[in-house]
Design a protein around this motif. Structure first.
Motif, mmCIF file in Angstrom:
data_model
loop_
_atom_site.group_PDB
_atom_site.id
_atom_site.type_symbol
_atom_site.label_atom_id
_atom_site.label_comp_id
_atom_site.label_asym_id
_atom_site.label_seq_id
_atom_site.Cartn_x
_atom_site.Cartn_y
_atom_site.Cartn_z
ATOM 1 N N THR A 448 0.768 -1.618 0.209
ATOM 2 C CA THR A 448 0.103 -0.140 -0.013
ATOM 3 C C THR A 448 0.914 1.071 0.408
ATOM 4 O OG1 THR A 448 0.150 0.373 2.102
ATOM 5 C CG2 THR A 448 -1.799 -1.347 1.528
ATOM 6 N N ARG A 449 2.123 1.006 0.065
ATOM 7 C CA ARG A 449 2.834 2.486 0.317
ATOM 8 C C ARG A 449 3.060 2.749 -1.374
ATOM 9 N NH1 ARG A 449 7.595 0.882 -0.139
ATOM 10 N NH2 ARG A 449 7.313 -1.200 -0.173
ATOM 11 N N ALA A 450 3.474 4.491 -1.387
ATOM 12 C CA ALA A 450 3.890 5.404 -2.554
ATOM 13 C C ALA A 450 4.792 4.901 -3.091
ATOM 14 C CB ALA A 450 3.322 6.470 -1.819
ATOM 15 N N THR A 451 5.913 4.365 -2.912
ATOM 16 C CA THR A 451 6.709 3.606 -3.746
ATOM 17 C C THR A 451 6.957 2.184 -4.319
ATOM 18 O OG1 THR A 451 8.328 3.047 -1.575
ATOM 19 C CG2 THR A 451 8.542 5.212 -3.045
ATOM 20 N N TYR A 452 5.998 1.339 -3.539
ATOM 21 C CA TYR A 452 5.751 -0.147 -3.980
ATOM 22 C C TYR A 452 5.534 -0.295 -5.924
ATOM 23 C CZ TYR A 452 3.686 -4.443 -4.488
ATOM 24 O OH TYR A 452 3.396 -5.829 -5.521
ATOM 25 N N PRO A 453 4.817 0.650 -6.653
ATOM 26 C CA PRO A 453 4.887 -0.118 -7.998
ATOM 27 C C PRO A 453 6.690 0.787 -8.447
ATOM 28 C CG PRO A 453 3.151 1.894 -7.261
ATOM 29 C CD PRO A 453 4.057 2.104 -6.059
ATOM 30 N N THR A 454 7.182 1.819 -8.106
ATOM 31 C CA THR A 454 8.253 1.765 -8.383
ATOM 32 C C THR A 454 9.292 0.440 -7.594
ATOM 33 O OG1 THR A 454 7.762 3.748 -8.792
ATOM 34 C CG2 THR A 454 10.419 3.349 -9.061
ATOM 35 N N GLU A 455 9.284 0.016 -7.087
ATOM 36 C CA GLU A 455 9.840 -0.249 -6.095
ATOM 37 C C GLU A 455 10.133 -2.146 -7.082
ATOM 38 O OE1 GLU A 455 9.782 0.663 -1.628
ATOM 39 O OE2 GLU A 455 9.140 -0.837 -1.997
ATOM 40 N N VAL A 456 8.698 -2.952 -7.397
ATOM 41 C CA VAL A 456 8.085 -3.595 -7.487
ATOM 42 C C VAL A 456 8.701 -4.109 -8.848
ATOM 43 C CG1 VAL A 456 6.296 -3.485 -8.755
ATOM 44 C CG2 VAL A 456 7.015 -5.913 -7.338
ATOM 45 N N LEU A 457 9.085 -3.115 -10.192
ATOM 46 C CA LEU A 457 9.572 -3.631 -11.208
ATOM 47 C C LEU A 457 11.411 -3.310 -11.076
ATOM 48 C CD1 LEU A 457 8.397 -0.310 -12.650
ATOM 49 C CD2 LEU A 457 7.886 -2.826 -13.869
ATOM 50 N N ARG A 458 11.702 -2.571 -9.634
ATOM 51 C CA ARG A 458 12.994 -2.832 -9.991
ATOM 52 C C ARG A 458 13.754 -4.390 -9.141
ATOM 53 N NH1 ARG A 458 16.396 1.821 -7.958
ATOM 54 N NH2 ARG A 458 17.607 0.717 -8.200
ATOM 55 N N ALA A 460 11.581 -6.869 -9.200
ATOM 56 C CA ALA A 460 11.743 -7.406 -10.311
ATOM 57 C C ALA A 460 12.567 -7.777 -11.264
ATOM 58 C CB ALA A 460 10.187 -7.598 -11.347
ATOM 59 N N THR A 461 12.976 -7.343 -12.295
ATOM 60 C CA THR A 461 14.148 -7.888 -12.431
ATOM 61 C C THR A 461 15.873 -7.182 -12.165
ATOM 62 O OG1 THR A 461 14.966 -4.599 -12.406
ATOM 63 C CG2 THR A 461 13.311 -5.053 -14.297
ATOM 64 N N ALA A 462 15.588 -7.070 -10.920
ATOM 65 C CA ALA A 462 16.857 -7.774 -10.029
ATOM 66 C C ALA A 462 16.969 -9.621 -10.153
ATOM 67 C CB ALA A 462 16.498 -7.046 -8.396
ATOM 68 N N LEU A 463 15.337 -10.236 -9.343
ATOM 69 C CA LEU A 463 15.192 -11.468 -9.617
ATOM 70 C C LEU A 463 16.782 -12.366 -11.429
ATOM 71 C CD1 LEU A 463 12.051 -11.856 -8.412
ATOM 72 C CD2 LEU A 463 13.961 -12.883 -6.610
ATOM 73 N N HIS A 464 15.555 -11.476 -12.423
ATOM 74 C CA HIS A 464 15.666 -11.760 -13.429
ATOM 75 C C HIS A 464 17.422 -12.394 -13.651
ATOM 76 C CE1 HIS A 464 15.942 -12.944 -17.421
ATOM 77 N NE2 HIS A 464 16.955 -11.520 -17.862
ATOM 78 N N PHE A 465 17.786 -11.354 -13.210
ATOM 79 C CA PHE A 465 19.143 -10.785 -13.646
ATOM 80 C C PHE A 465 19.954 -11.424 -12.908
ATOM 81 C CE2 PHE A 465 18.417 -6.430 -15.441
ATOM 82 C CZ PHE A 465 18.989 -6.133 -16.351
ATOM 83 N N GLU A 466 19.652 -11.890 -11.571
ATOM 84 C CA GLU A 466 20.424 -13.147 -10.540
ATOM 85 C C GLU A 466 20.001 -14.235 -11.200
ATOM 86 O OE1 GLU A 466 18.830 -15.009 -6.049
ATOM 87 O OE2 GLU A 466 19.071 -12.223 -6.752
ATOM 88 N N ARG A 467 19.127 -14.580 -11.531
ATOM 89 C CA ARG A 467 18.552 -16.562 -11.821
ATOM 90 C C ARG A 467 19.358 -16.157 -13.240
ATOM 91 N NH1 ARG A 467 13.460 -15.308 -12.055
ATOM 92 N NH2 ARG A 467 12.953 -16.696 -10.522
ATOM 93 N N ASP A 584 16.941 -4.611 -22.992
ATOM 94 C CA ASP A 584 17.598 -3.229 -22.789
ATOM 95 C C ASP A 584 16.127 -2.448 -21.651
ATOM 96 O OD1 ASP A 584 18.997 -3.883 -24.696
ATOM 97 O OD2 ASP A 584 18.049 -2.961 -26.249
ATOM 98 N N VAL A 585 14.640 -3.213 -21.975
ATOM 99 C CA VAL A 585 14.094 -2.960 -21.057
ATOM 100 C C VAL A 585 13.921 -2.495 -19.820
ATOM 101 C CG1 VAL A 585 11.701 -1.868 -19.839
ATOM 102 C CG2 VAL A 585 12.120 -2.437 -22.437
ATOM 103 N N LEU A 586 14.631 -4.226 -19.097
ATOM 104 C CA LEU A 586 15.633 -4.469 -18.304
ATOM 105 C C LEU A 586 16.325 -3.533 -17.242
ATOM 106 C CD1 LEU A 586 14.245 -8.182 -18.055
ATOM 107 C CD2 LEU A 586 12.823 -5.931 -17.528
ATOM 108 N N ALA A 587 17.470 -3.484 -18.336
ATOM 109 C CA ALA A 587 18.481 -2.963 -18.340
ATOM 110 C C ALA A 587 18.613 -1.234 -17.170
ATOM 111 C CB ALA A 587 19.936 -2.755 -19.130
ATOM 112 N N ARG A 588 16.921 -0.558 -18.432
ATOM 113 C CA ARG A 588 17.321 0.548 -18.487
ATOM 114 C C ARG A 588 16.261 0.952 -17.108
ATOM 115 N NH1 ARG A 588 16.598 4.721 -20.813
ATOM 116 N NH2 ARG A 588 17.082 3.939 -23.018
ATOM 117 N N LEU A 589 15.607 -0.065 -16.397
ATOM 118 C CA LEU A 589 14.698 -0.387 -15.172
ATOM 119 C C LEU A 589 15.698 -0.688 -13.766
ATOM 120 C CD1 LEU A 589 11.752 -2.426 -16.183
ATOM 121 C CD2 LEU A 589 11.522 0.122 -15.822
#
Length: 595
Positions: A448-458, A460-467, A584-589
């Motif tokens: 419910t926090r103000a920054t959740y939408p931005t955080e979940v993008l970051r 999620a992409t961190a998980l991808h690069f780690e995987r 490219d999109v994920l790297a930008r995120l």
């Protein structure tokens, strides 16, 4: 001591007074001819703030208002401790006892199950007659007060149950419990048994105006509903009232918010025929807001909680609770708790913020802001009362709350509202000392926090690069937000050049959810309807289709073949942007340069 210097009156008579026309002339010169009116800005509370205020501001108010005085001479440093449902609170009580020897003045316990709280251990470890103790419960208010009464010590502090704000289904029974709590605590002059949880609204994006108005509407509901017997009068209910507020990082507005609340409290009690002295007994417990906390660059939370605590103190709070900077992703720990506990100590011992009761009194800007917030909040309060008051107007309250939260999500998504470390001045090399996968899966992760939408993008992409780096032979599907999906999309679009931004917006049907499909080899941005995502979640989680209480998690994992088949079967569609790869999109995120 004999050689101590005597205080001398402060005088600036050697300086000539500067008139308003002279200030305007200087501002116009500094702006190189630009109209100073262009500096006027519109607040989220729908009224303008001028670029500067002068003597005329107080004259328009009819002179400087009377300074506000809180019931106690000094504000208290009161850390908060959560007690889960299956625990009796022993460790939390021990932590509170240790904190009393390290700068704390009390403790606030958030009890998931009040009946199981170990009040006997509490009495053994804490000097209850002298310690300010607060309790927030979801039920069992009367029984908790009965158990406190059995200790034969008049406690100091407050109790917050507030069934109206938490939308309790058995409101009649809950209100009867509150009457019992008021009756039992009548002879406890320093205990408030009828707390209002206005922090609920502050931690879900309500404006300052809304928070004050909703608190007043809740108080009015209790003042009208609870005095039904001879032994619980309107005066008894008013004497038991207490307000818990969340204080955000909008420094001056938060100061004015608390001052406006005290001012309107007197107006409200006057409407119920109570004397001005009754309003002066209002106690306010202010906690730093979870709404403004972030998981990205989390040490910036220390800066936020500092300004929030300062606003609480300068606004006239009686007790202040500072949250741990890492509470969103770490279990309670001594380091973070120590920083949170010591922050109010610094404000008191080194900044001397306990020396003056109402330091904002007489400020041209703050007095005007307090008056504006008071007028706007009272108008909204009257609107709620015209709609039947609470709880009848709950739908209207939630509608107003949703609109203000969504507006703030949009401001953060488009960069209009800066959150350092999250949507501005991001750390491209940031590493997490927590598990993003576990955090996204956790039901405790506050979405419910103000920054959740931005955080979940970051995250999620961190998980991808780690995987990809670890070459894990599994696939993951990350829901990039459900209730705030459109805001997440806007935040995502801002990472793209304008051309691709327009293409992707056109390719994303309105009302669908954004998801990230991630495997070792690739990451694909997709979309689906809420129904499609729900069915896929049940299939991957092996939950029957007729299970009514299933809530789809934000993160799903399975072997690659199973996930690929499920995505195909349930009809997920891929975003298509010509000439722009998902990688490219994920790297930008992630804040990384696109080759």
């Amino acid at each position: 001591m004999a050689d101590s210097p005597r205080p001398a009156p402060v005088s600036f008579s050697e300086f000539d007074a500067t008139t308003t026309p002279q200030w305007l002339e200087r501002i116009a010169r500094d702006l190189k001819g630009q109209d100073p009116a262009t500096l006027t800005w519109q607040t989220p509370d729908s009224f303008p703030v001028q670029p500067f205020y002068h003597l005329e501001a107080l004259q328009e108010l009819g002179g400087a208002p009377t300074p506000q005085v809180r019931p106690s001479a000094h504000w208290r440093n009161v850390p908060t401790y959560s007690v889960p449902a299956l625990e009796r609170g022993g460790s939390a009580i021990d932590s509170a006892a240790a904190a009393l020897h390290r700068g704390a003045d009390g403790a606030h316990f958030v009890l998931a199950h009040a009946e199981g709280f170990d009040v006997e251990h509490l009495q053994q470890r804490l000097p209850m007659a002298d310690t300010y103790l607060g309790y927030t419960v979801r039920g069992g208010a009367a029984r908790l007060v009965q158990r406190l009464a059995a200790l034969e010590v008049a406690p100091r502090g407050f109790l917050v149950s507030d069934p109206i704000t938490r939308h309790a289904p058995d409101l009649a029974n809950q209100q009867e419990e509150l009457r019992t709590a008021i009756r039992l605590s009548k002879n406890w002059p320093e205990f408030r048994a009828l707390g209002i949880n206005a922090a609920f609204y502050g931690n879900r994006g309500a404006t300052a105006t809304q928070q004050v108005a909703f608190a007043l509407a809740t108080a009015a509901a209790y003042l009208s509903a609870l005095p039904t017997t001879a032994d619980v009068t309107v005066a008894d209910v008013a004497a038991a009232l207490h307000v818990h507020v969340a204080v955000g990082p909008n420094y001056f507005f938060e100061i004015a918010k608390l001052r406006a609340l005290r001012r309107l409290w007197a107006t409200l009690l006057h409407a119920y025929g109570l004397p001005a002295e009754a309003a002066q007994q209002l106690t306010i417990f202010a906690s730093t807001a979870t709404w403004s906390q972030t998981t990205l660059d989390p040490h910036t939370n220390l800066l936020r909680t500092t300004t929030e605590a300062m606003s609480a103190v300068l606004g006239g709070a009686d007790a202040v609770s500072v949250g741990a900077f890492d509470c969103l992703f770490h279990a309670p720990n001594e380091f973070a708790e120590r920083l949170a506990r010591n922050l109010p100590v610094l404000l008191r011992e080194e900044a001397y913020l306990d020396r003056v009761q109402d330091p904002a009194a007489g400020s041209y800007y703050l007095e005007t802001l307090t008056d504006q917030l008071s007028r706007e909040a009272w108008a909204l309060f009257q609107k709620l009362e015209a709609a039947g008051g609470l709880p009848a107007a709950t739908g209207l309250v939630m509608q107003e709350l949703h609109a203000s939260a969504q507006a703030q999500f949009r401001r953060i998504a488009n960069g209009e509202q800066v959150v350092v470390g999250t949507n501005k001045f991001q750390n491209p090399n940031e590493t997490f000392d927590y598990n993003p996968k576990r955090l996204l899966r956790s039901r405790e992760f506050d979405s419910t926090r103000a920054t959740y939408p931005t955080e979940v993008l970051r995250l999620a992409t961190a998980l991808h690069f780690e995987r990809r780096e670890k070459r894990k032979k599994r696939a993951a599907l990350v829901l990039l937000g459900a209730h705030t999906n459109q805001i997440i999309l806007e935040s995502f679009l801002n990472t793209l050049p304008e051309k691709e931004r327009l293409e992707l917006r056109a390719a994303h049907p309105e009302g669908t959810l954004s998801v990230l499909f991630s495997s070792t080899e690739e990451a694909t941005l997709m979309y689906a309807t809420p129904e499609q995502f729900g069915r896929l979640s049940r299939a991957i989680s092996r939950v029957p289709i007729d299970e009514p209480n299933f809530i789809p998690p934000a993160l799903l994992t399975a072997d690659l073949a199973t996930m690929q088949e499920a995505v195909h079967v349930f009809g997920f569609k891929e975003f298509t942007v010509q000439g722009y790869s998902t990688e490219d999109v994920l790297a930008r995120l992630q804040g990384k340069k696109v080759k």
